[in-house]
Design a protein around this motif. Structure first.
Motif, PDB file in Angstrom:
ATOM      1  N   THR A   1       0.831  -1.208   0.000  1.00  0.00           N
ATOM      2  CA  THR A   1       0.000   0.000   0.000  1.00  0.00           C
ATOM      3  C   THR A   1       0.863   1.255   0.000  1.00  0.00           C
ATOM      4  N   VAL A   2       1.938   1.240   0.793  1.00  0.00           N
ATOM      5  CA  VAL A   2       2.867   2.377   0.813  1.00  0.00           C
ATOM      6  C   VAL A   2       3.490   2.574  -0.564  1.00  0.00           C
ATOM      7  N   ALA A   3       3.822   1.468  -1.237  1.00  0.00           N
ATOM      8  CA  ALA A   3       4.401   1.562  -2.579  1.00  0.00           C
ATOM      9  C   ALA A   3       3.447   2.262  -3.536  1.00  0.00           C
ATOM     10  N   LEU A   4       2.171   1.906  -3.469  1.00  0.00           N
ATOM     11  CA  LEU A   4       1.187   2.539  -4.359  1.00  0.00           C
ATOM     12  C   LEU A   4       1.010   4.013  -4.025  1.00  0.00           C
ATOM     13  N   LEU A   5       0.917   4.340  -2.742  1.00  0.00           N
ATOM     14  CA  LEU A   5       0.788   5.741  -2.340  1.00  0.00           C
ATOM     15  C   LEU A   5       1.982   6.564  -2.820  1.00  0.00           C
ATOM     16  N   THR A   6       3.165   6.011  -2.672  1.00  0.00           N
ATOM     17  CA  THR A   6       4.370   6.713  -3.124  1.00  0.00           C
ATOM     18  C   THR A   6       4.357   6.906  -4.630  1.00  0.00           C
ATOM     19  N   ALA A   7       3.912   5.872  -5.351  1.00  0.00           N
ATOM     20  CA  ALA A   7       3.840   5.963  -6.815  1.00  0.00           C
ATOM     21  C   ALA A   7       2.879   7.063  -7.244  1.00  0.00           C
ATOM     22  N   GLN A   8       1.733   7.163  -6.591  1.00  0.00           N
ATOM     23  CA  GLN A   8       0.767   8.201  -6.952  1.00  0.00           C
ATOM     24  C   GLN A   8       1.310   9.593  -6.651  1.00  0.00           C
TER      25      GLN A   8
END
Length: 676
Positions: A352-359
């Motif tokens: 989830t952190v990876a996706l948030l960072t990507a966005q």
């Protein structure tokens, strides 16, 4: 005056896992004594003691008050040689300590690390790890723990140190260029399919070192670009790979000047397709799904452990029976739960952190795409009132119908890709974020609670991105007048969605910037505006007390834009009087000359024309107030200006001073005409 600048994002000088820890109890803050003790142990003959000391220093380096103690005690010079320690575990923990120190220490600490020559052992370690990927003879292969890939784990820590330092120090970037570090990190990146964590660290580093680094761009050969392309278009699908592809897309954007012109359009389309796919994902739904998956996994693990415990209890009963027969036999009990021996598995949180960072990164890169080549963080650096100066000589004092901002340079390829991939629509969707259910889930789980701040950051980035998009696209691309009205209403509601919104400076700056730009566009196109006078004044009263100058400049500009529209309408006298009194209060009492100058410009706009505006000006005694303030303003410019403001800002203030004189002359003619 009157132009709004977009904000260009730089990568933050902190690695994603090197965040500062907050120590609520000051008595619990560790001081010099633990640092001294741990630093002494770095020289211990036992590798295990050195490793433990490095791990302790890594912990200390996350606590801001102890960073100065570590730097005073010359921790960098003592940790540096351990990057090449005979023990692989010591190398890894030493790199981890330096990673945290560079991440949490910021620019000054990183620059000091370069001064103390940390780059020499760091580059040597990176080269040895690179050689170790291909050779079975290297010392890095000599380890007893076959379940641990020391080469890649050490490389990952070292790359993070490299990234943090290069982010903060131009000298480190120069060393990166000269030592051929590009080839090393690209070799690590090529292992993306088997070690995505290492690849992500490399991608963060590459995005940092390729920004404004023409010397390095010359080193990107066709094979190097192929490594980037291979990872960026990998068919592997996961949230970690989504982050990797987004970071590499940012790197390729930095490399756009060296790409063949014939492939520019295809490349830009490919990048914005990646960003579009990233922004398409509803992070609120992802949080809900991931938390459910984590709960299910943990429940399953608990059931398994319970079964194992029951089996072990059965074995224990048998042991007890046997011990009754053999009294002198020593009873040995096994570990009750195997999970007690392992660190907690937080794979759903990590994804989830990876996706948030990507966005977040996708939004920041889109902002950079929409920026001019030489942006400034200073809202006033290039403001100018000279274009409007002649208007003060006319009795009509007509408002300029020009745009709020100068049109920013946007290539046809970027413009087309932004619209084709529905980027504006997806940005607006992110503004409505975060999901209340997801927020509730995170707030009830300590390990997930930090995600709330990350979601709020994405909302702010989306608002900044909206400001940039509005600056470069025409209204037809944005959906026409109805879409702008809907957006204005949405932003107005969003501004008041939280009762304590005024306390969140980043949010307030982002939403006031977006509103300022949107309202100016609507005013220039004669599109009716949606904010009620009550909403308008509530926003401005909250914003004007902000310590952030950008927020204060935005809110007075919003008042100027709205007031200039209302001045031409009937029945707006009382609202104009309220706006006028508010602006006069700010102009005469704000401590910043920048805000005072912007506020005077807003007054000029509101009371430039219109019967209602003329009546309001007379009733609030605008002329006498400005006459009284004029010498004060001149004195402030003379006394404070030279020391506190740049040459460009002083030029703007001089224009405001000149326009104030002309506006006072205009108001004198108005008052003579209206006063019996």
């Amino acid at each position: 005056m009157g132009k709004s600048k977009t904000k260009r994002f730089k990568r933050p000088p902190f690695s994603p896992t090197g965040e500062r820890e907050t120590v609520e109890n000051e008595e619990a803050i560790l001081g010099d004594s633990p640092a001294v003790e741990l630093l002494e142990k770095l020289q211990h003959p036992s590798a295990e003691v050195r490793e433990c000391a490095c791990a302790g220093l890594a912990r200390l380096a996350q606590q801001q008050p102890t960073i100065s103690a570590l730097t005073r005690r010359d921790a960098v010079r003592q940790l540096g040689p351990l990057l090449l320690d005979p023990s692989l575990a010591v190398r890894e923990t030493a790199a981890g300590a330096l990673r945290n120190l560079s991440a949490c220490g910021g620019f000054e600490v990183c620059d000091d690390m370069v001064t103390k020559d940390i780059m020499t052992p760091l580059v040597a370690l990176l080269k040895e790890c690179s050689a170790g990927l291909d050779s079975n003879e290297t010392s890095l292969k000599k380890n007893k723990d076959l379940n641990k890939n020391y080469i890649e784990d050490i490389a990952n820590e070292a790359v993070n140190v490299l990234w943090n330092i290069c982010e903060c120090s131009s000298r480190a970037v120069s060393i990166f260029n000269k030592e051929g570090c590009l080839e090393i990190v690209l070799k690590y990146l090529s292992r993306f399919s088997t070690n995505v964590d290492l690849a992500i660290s490399v991608a963060f580093c590459l995005q940092a070192v390729t920004e404004d680094n023409p010397e390095l761009l010359k080193s990107f050969s066709a094979p190097a670009l192929q490594v980037l392309e291979s990872a960026m278009f990998s068919p592997i699908s996961s949230m970690e790979y989504t982050l990797l592809k987004t970071l590499l897309a940012g790197t390729v954007w930095n490399l756009k000047d060296i790409l063949p012109s014939k492939s520019q359009a295809d490349t830009i389309n490919a990048l914005l397709k990646i960003f579009s796919d990233v922004l398409e994902v509803d992070i609120g739904e992802v949080v809900i799904q991931m938390k459910e998956a984590e709960t299910q996994r943990l429940n399953t693990a608990t059931e398994t452990e319970t079964e194992e415990a029951e089996e072990m209890n059965g074995d224990t009963l048998k042991e007890d029976d046997e011990m009754e027969e053999i009294p002198h036999k020593r009873k040995v009990r096994r570990k009750t739960f195997i999970s007690d021996l392992l660190p907690p598995n937080e794979k759903e949180l990590k994804q989830t952190v990876a996706l948030l960072t990507a966005q977040q990164i996708a939004l920041e890169i889109i902002v950079n795409m929409c920026c001019s080549e030489d942006p400034s963080d200073d809202e006033w650096d290039e403001f100018s009132s000279s274009d409007e100066s002649d208007a003060f000589m006319d009795n009509s004092f007509n408002e300029s119908n020009g745009q709020l901002m100068s049109p920013l340079c946007l290539s046809a390829e970027v413009h087309t890709a932004l619209t084709n991939y529905l980027i504006p629509k997806k940005i607006v969707e992110k503004i409505a974020f975060p999901n209340s259910v997801a927020i509730d889930i995170c707030s009830r789980n300590p390990t997930w609670k930090p995600l709330i701040r990350k979601m709020n950051t994405i909302q702010c980035r989306a608002l900044v991105c909206l400001h940039s998009i509005l600056s470069v696209l025409d209204i037809d691309c944005l959906g026409g007048a109805p879409a702008l009205q809907t957006l204005a209403q949405h932003l107005s509601q969003l501004a008041f969605s939280q009762p304590d919104f005024a306390k969140h400076t980043e949010f307030l700056e982002a939403i006031s910037s977006a509103l300022r730009t949107l309202l100016q566009i609507m005013a220039s196109k004669n599109i009716s505006q949606c904010m009620t006078p009550e909403q308008l004044m509530s926003l401005c009263e909250a914003g004007i007390h902000s310590s952030n100058i950008g927020v204060r400049v935005n809110v007075v500009s919003i008042l100027g834009i709205t007031g200039s529209v209302l001045s031409k309408e009937d029945g707006t006298l009382e609202t104009l009087k309220t706006i006028g009194r508010f602006l006069l209060e700010v102009a005469t009492k704000d401590s910043s000359l920048v805000v005072a100058g912007e506020t005077l410009d807003a007054i000029f706009d509101v009371f430039a024309d219109g019967k209602e505006a003329e009546k309001a000006a007379v009733e609030i005694k605008l002329l006498s107030a400005l006459k009284e303030f004029q010498p004060v303003f001149k004195t402030k410019i003379r006394k404070e200006g030279r020391g506190k403001y740049s040459t460009d800002q002083l030029c703007v203030l001089d224009n405001v001073k000149m326009n104030l004189r002309r506006f006072i002359a205009y108001q004198e003619t108005v008052e003579k005409r209206l006063t019996p």
